[in-house]
Motif scaffolding. Structure first.
Motif, mmCIF file in Angstrom:
data_model
loop_
_atom_site.group_PDB
_atom_site.id
_atom_site.type_symbol
_atom_site.label_atom_id
_atom_site.label_comp_id
_atom_site.label_asym_id
_atom_site.label_seq_id
_atom_site.Cartn_x
_atom_site.Cartn_y
_atom_site.Cartn_z
ATOM 1 N N ASN A 1 1.027 -1.059 -0.024
ATOM 2 C CA ASN A 1 0.029 0.033 0.044
ATOM 3 C C ASN A 1 0.819 1.286 0.086
ATOM 4 O OD1 ASN A 1 0.928 -0.622 2.751
ATOM 5 N ND2 ASN A 1 -0.725 0.820 3.577
ATOM 6 N N GLN A 2 2.348 1.090 -0.251
ATOM 7 C CA GLN A 2 3.222 2.398 -0.517
ATOM 8 C C GLN A 2 2.907 2.611 -1.792
ATOM 9 O OE1 GLN A 2 6.720 1.040 1.401
ATOM 10 N NE2 GLN A 2 6.594 2.746 2.655
ATOM 11 N N VAL A 3 2.666 3.945 -2.133
ATOM 12 C CA VAL A 3 2.446 4.443 -3.501
ATOM 13 C C VAL A 3 4.013 4.737 -4.179
ATOM 14 C CG1 VAL A 3 1.308 6.310 -4.994
ATOM 15 C CG2 VAL A 3 0.211 5.116 -2.975
ATOM 16 N N CYS A 4 4.565 5.410 -3.267
ATOM 17 C CA CYS A 4 5.885 5.656 -3.645
ATOM 18 C C CYS A 4 6.839 6.047 -2.608
ATOM 19 C CB CYS A 4 6.070 6.816 -4.880
ATOM 20 S SG CYS A 4 5.196 8.196 -4.448
ATOM 21 N N HIS A 5 8.094 6.556 -2.949
ATOM 22 C CA HIS A 5 9.191 6.991 -2.101
ATOM 23 C C HIS A 5 9.426 6.117 -0.797
ATOM 24 C CE1 HIS A 5 8.099 11.114 -4.107
ATOM 25 N NE2 HIS A 5 8.686 10.251 -4.762
ATOM 26 N N GLY A 6 9.110 4.979 -0.932
ATOM 27 C CA GLY A 6 9.285 4.082 0.411
ATOM 28 C C GLY A 6 10.943 3.774 0.801
ATOM 29 N N PHE A 7 10.997 4.071 2.143
ATOM 30 C CA PHE A 7 12.480 4.101 2.857
ATOM 31 C C PHE A 7 12.924 2.670 2.668
ATOM 32 C CE2 PHE A 7 12.739 8.276 5.300
ATOM 33 C CZ PHE A 7 12.572 8.834 4.322
ATOM 34 N N PRO A 8 13.882 2.332 2.022
ATOM 35 C CA PRO A 8 14.742 1.014 2.274
ATOM 36 C C PRO A 8 15.127 0.921 3.858
ATOM 37 C CG PRO A 8 15.706 2.156 0.537
ATOM 38 C CD PRO A 8 14.809 3.405 1.189
ATOM 39 N N SER A 9 14.742 -0.248 4.264
ATOM 40 C CA SER A 9 15.181 -0.653 6.063
ATOM 41 C C SER A 9 15.590 -2.040 6.156
ATOM 42 C CB SER A 9 13.875 -0.104 6.702
ATOM 43 O OG SER A 9 14.155 -0.613 7.897
ATOM 44 N N ILE B 1 12.338 14.275 -23.646
ATOM 45 C CA ILE B 1 12.648 12.972 -22.942
ATOM 46 C C ILE B 1 11.832 13.210 -21.683
ATOM 47 C CG2 ILE B 1 14.093 11.835 -21.449
ATOM 48 C CD1 ILE B 1 16.449 12.410 -23.422
ATOM 49 N N PHE B 2 10.944 12.325 -21.352
ATOM 50 C CA PHE B 2 10.233 12.189 -19.948
ATOM 51 C C PHE B 2 10.000 10.858 -19.587
ATOM 52 C CE2 PHE B 2 7.406 12.543 -23.702
ATOM 53 C CZ PHE B 2 6.374 11.580 -23.610
ATOM 54 N N THR B 3 9.462 10.816 -18.378
ATOM 55 C CA THR B 3 8.926 9.495 -17.991
ATOM 56 C C THR B 3 7.575 9.022 -18.014
ATOM 57 O OG1 THR B 3 8.688 10.016 -15.621
ATOM 58 C CG2 THR B 3 10.764 9.526 -16.127
ATOM 59 N N ILE B 4 7.025 8.016 -18.164
ATOM 60 C CA ILE B 4 5.731 7.404 -18.114
ATOM 61 C C ILE B 4 5.749 6.689 -16.864
ATOM 62 C CG2 ILE B 4 3.731 6.280 -18.997
ATOM 63 C CD1 ILE B 4 4.941 6.703 -21.716
ATOM 64 N N GLU B 5 5.006 6.934 -15.847
ATOM 65 C CA GLU B 5 5.025 6.400 -14.429
ATOM 66 C C GLU B 5 3.676 6.251 -13.884
ATOM 67 O OE1 GLU B 5 7.359 8.013 -11.330
ATOM 68 O OE2 GLU B 5 8.022 9.537 -12.879
ATOM 69 N N PRO B 6 2.818 5.988 -14.464
ATOM 70 C CA PRO B 6 1.374 5.993 -13.595
ATOM 71 C C PRO B 6 1.415 5.048 -12.185
ATOM 72 C CG PRO B 6 1.131 4.541 -15.541
ATOM 73 C CD PRO B 6 2.523 5.186 -15.648
ATOM 74 N N MET B 7 0.897 5.806 -11.266
ATOM 75 C CA MET B 7 0.690 5.045 -10.024
ATOM 76 C C MET B 7 -0.748 4.668 -9.934
ATOM 77 S SD MET B 7 3.058 7.741 -7.875
ATOM 78 C CE MET B 7 4.717 8.034 -8.563
ATOM 79 N N VAL B 8 -1.125 3.448 -9.924
ATOM 80 C CA VAL B 8 -2.282 2.748 -9.968
ATOM 81 C C VAL B 8 -2.604 1.992 -8.641
ATOM 82 C CG1 VAL B 8 -3.671 1.152 -11.383
ATOM 83 C CG2 VAL B 8 -1.760 2.318 -12.452
ATOM 84 N N ASN B 9 -3.819 2.424 -8.305
ATOM 85 C CA ASN B 9 -4.244 2.134 -6.997
ATOM 86 C C ASN B 9 -5.372 0.882 -7.303
ATOM 87 O OD1 ASN B 9 -2.685 3.824 -5.704
ATOM 88 N ND2 ASN B 9 -4.255 5.182 -5.140
ATOM 89 N N MET B 10 -5.454 -0.052 -6.275
ATOM 90 C CA MET B 10 -6.358 -1.019 -6.357
ATOM 91 C C MET B 10 -7.789 -0.526 -6.126
ATOM 92 S SD MET B 10 -6.780 -4.862 -4.609
ATOM 93 C CE MET B 10 -5.007 -5.399 -5.599
ATOM 94 N N GLY B 11 -7.880 0.588 -5.224
ATOM 95 C CA GLY B 11 -9.046 1.071 -4.738
ATOM 96 C C GLY B 11 -9.106 2.606 -5.088
ATOM 97 N N LYS B 12 -9.321 3.522 -4.243
ATOM 98 C CA LYS B 12 -9.631 4.918 -4.573
ATOM 99 C C LYS B 12 -8.369 5.618 -4.751
ATOM 100 C CE LYS B 12 -13.816 5.100 -1.814
ATOM 101 N NZ LYS B 12 -14.515 6.059 -0.717
ATOM 102 N N PRO B 13 -8.324 6.848 -5.582
ATOM 103 C CA PRO B 13 -7.020 7.407 -5.703
ATOM 104 C C PRO B 13 -6.432 8.246 -4.790
ATOM 105 C CG PRO B 13 -8.965 8.564 -6.611
ATOM 106 C CD PRO B 13 -9.551 7.318 -6.087
ATOM 107 N N ASP B 14 -7.009 8.186 -3.672
ATOM 108 C CA ASP B 14 -6.404 9.153 -2.546
ATOM 109 C C ASP B 14 -5.241 8.721 -1.790
ATOM 110 O OD1 ASP B 14 -9.075 10.801 -2.428
ATOM 111 O OD2 ASP B 14 -9.832 9.218 -2.230
ATOM 112 N N ILE B 15 -4.423 9.660 -1.557
ATOM 113 C CA ILE B 15 -3.054 9.044 -0.843
ATOM 114 C C ILE B 15 -2.731 10.242 0.255
ATOM 115 C CG2 ILE B 15 -2.408 8.292 -3.019
ATOM 116 C CD1 ILE B 15 -0.782 10.854 -3.138
ATOM 117 N N PHE B 16 -1.704 9.895 1.104
ATOM 118 C CA PHE B 16 -1.205 10.742 2.013
ATOM 119 C C PHE B 16 0.096 10.337 2.207
ATOM 120 C CE2 PHE B 16 -2.207 6.860 4.650
ATOM 121 C CZ PHE B 16 -1.077 6.974 5.397
#
Length: 291
Positions: A115-123, A240-255
């Motif tokens: 459920n992490q969308v992006c920018h997850g910290f390695p640990s 030059i650009f990136t294509i990188e959609p972040m696709v959620n199984m549920g709703k689009p809302d994030i925090f």
């Protein structure tokens, strides 16, 4: 776009040719499209052939690192181990991990699980388990030139629902890629992505998208996935650009985690997936530089 270069002056692209026999017609075409009310790229966004070759060298590092991760990622591995591999491989190849110390980000890679969308910290406390899906987002700098791409990995026995999310998200990227061609618009790509997202019952994150890349880590244009065909910036050769959609199984809302102001999660706690490729617009279509 304002053309202030004299006909017989050297072209802005660095070719050494006179402007009139190099990019004058190209700039005139862009200016005509701008006059019709469209968003168009300035010269700063358009990479020269010399810059493109150097960016491609950076991309070789990025692809090699992700290839190695793909071959070696496994259940029981910590995300800190992934971070160590990315740092060591990148530096051994003469590069620098672009995320490291970028605006205070403390690691060499982003590792985002479930459920992490992006920018997850390695640990060293995050151990990959059977059933996890994880995005490894790798970015490299070589001699001042940037590359950026990410891949999803399924660990062990992943549920059919998660596997479908991962697969559909990758399909979205390549359906969008089919729409990348000179004199089209970023909205053409966005509509293809978003349509496939919605057709599969998912949602796409609205606040975070792709971006220009190459001379800097993040450049214009910003690349969203909720636009319609014919909208957003004109695509021209040399972009030059990136294509990188972040696709959620549920709703689009994030925090965003308030403790570190980096890690982004789905609000409903359902999984999210992301694939990222780096694309060059060419004279007759596109070229994928990093994946």
């Amino acid at each position: 776009m304002s053309n202030k270069i004299g006909r017989n002056e050297p072209c802005w692209c660095g070719s050494g040719k006179k402007y009139k026999s190099c990019h004058r017609d190209f700039d005139d075409k862009i200016s005509f499209i701008e006059a019709e009310g469209h968003i168009v790229p300035g010269h700063k966004i358009i990479k020269t052939p010399q810059q493109i070759e150097k960016i491609k060298e950076s991309c070789k590092i990025n692809v090699a690192v992700l290839d190695y991760i793909e071959q070696n990622i496994h259940e029981g591995m910590t995300t800190a181990e992934i971070n160590k591999i990315v740092y060591e491989m990148t530096t051994d190849m003469g590069g620098i991990p672009a995320p490291l110390n970028y605006e205070g980000y403390p690691y060499s890679v982003c590792t985002s699980l479930n459920n992490q969308v992006c920018h997850g910290f390695p640990s060293d406390k995050v151990v990959l388990k059977s059933g996890d899906i994880v995005n490894v987002d790798c970015s490299s700098i070589l001699n001042g030139y940037f590359s950026d791409s990410s891949r999803m990995f399924c660990i062990g026995e992943v549920s059919p629902e998660k596997k479908k999310l991962v697969d559909v998200t990758r399909e979205c990227v390549y359906l969008g890629l089919e729409q990348v061609k000179p004199w089209g618009f970023l909205g053409d790509m966005a509509e293809a992505v978003h349509t496939h997202v919605l057709n599969n019952g998912y949602s796409v994150v609205r606040e975070i998208g792709g971006h220009g890349v190459g001379l800097e880590f993040h450049e214009d244009p910003w690349v969203g996935y909720t636009f319609k065909r014919g909208e957003e910036m004109l695509m021209v050769p040399g972009m030059i650009f990136t294509i990188e959609p972040m696709v959620n199984m549920g709703k689009p809302d994030i925090f965003t985690d308030k403790k570190n102001n980096w890690e982004v999660y789905t609000k409903d706690g359902l999984p999210s997936a992301q694939w990222e490729i780096m694309v060059l617009v060419t004279e007759d279509g596109h070229e994928v530089l990093s994946w």
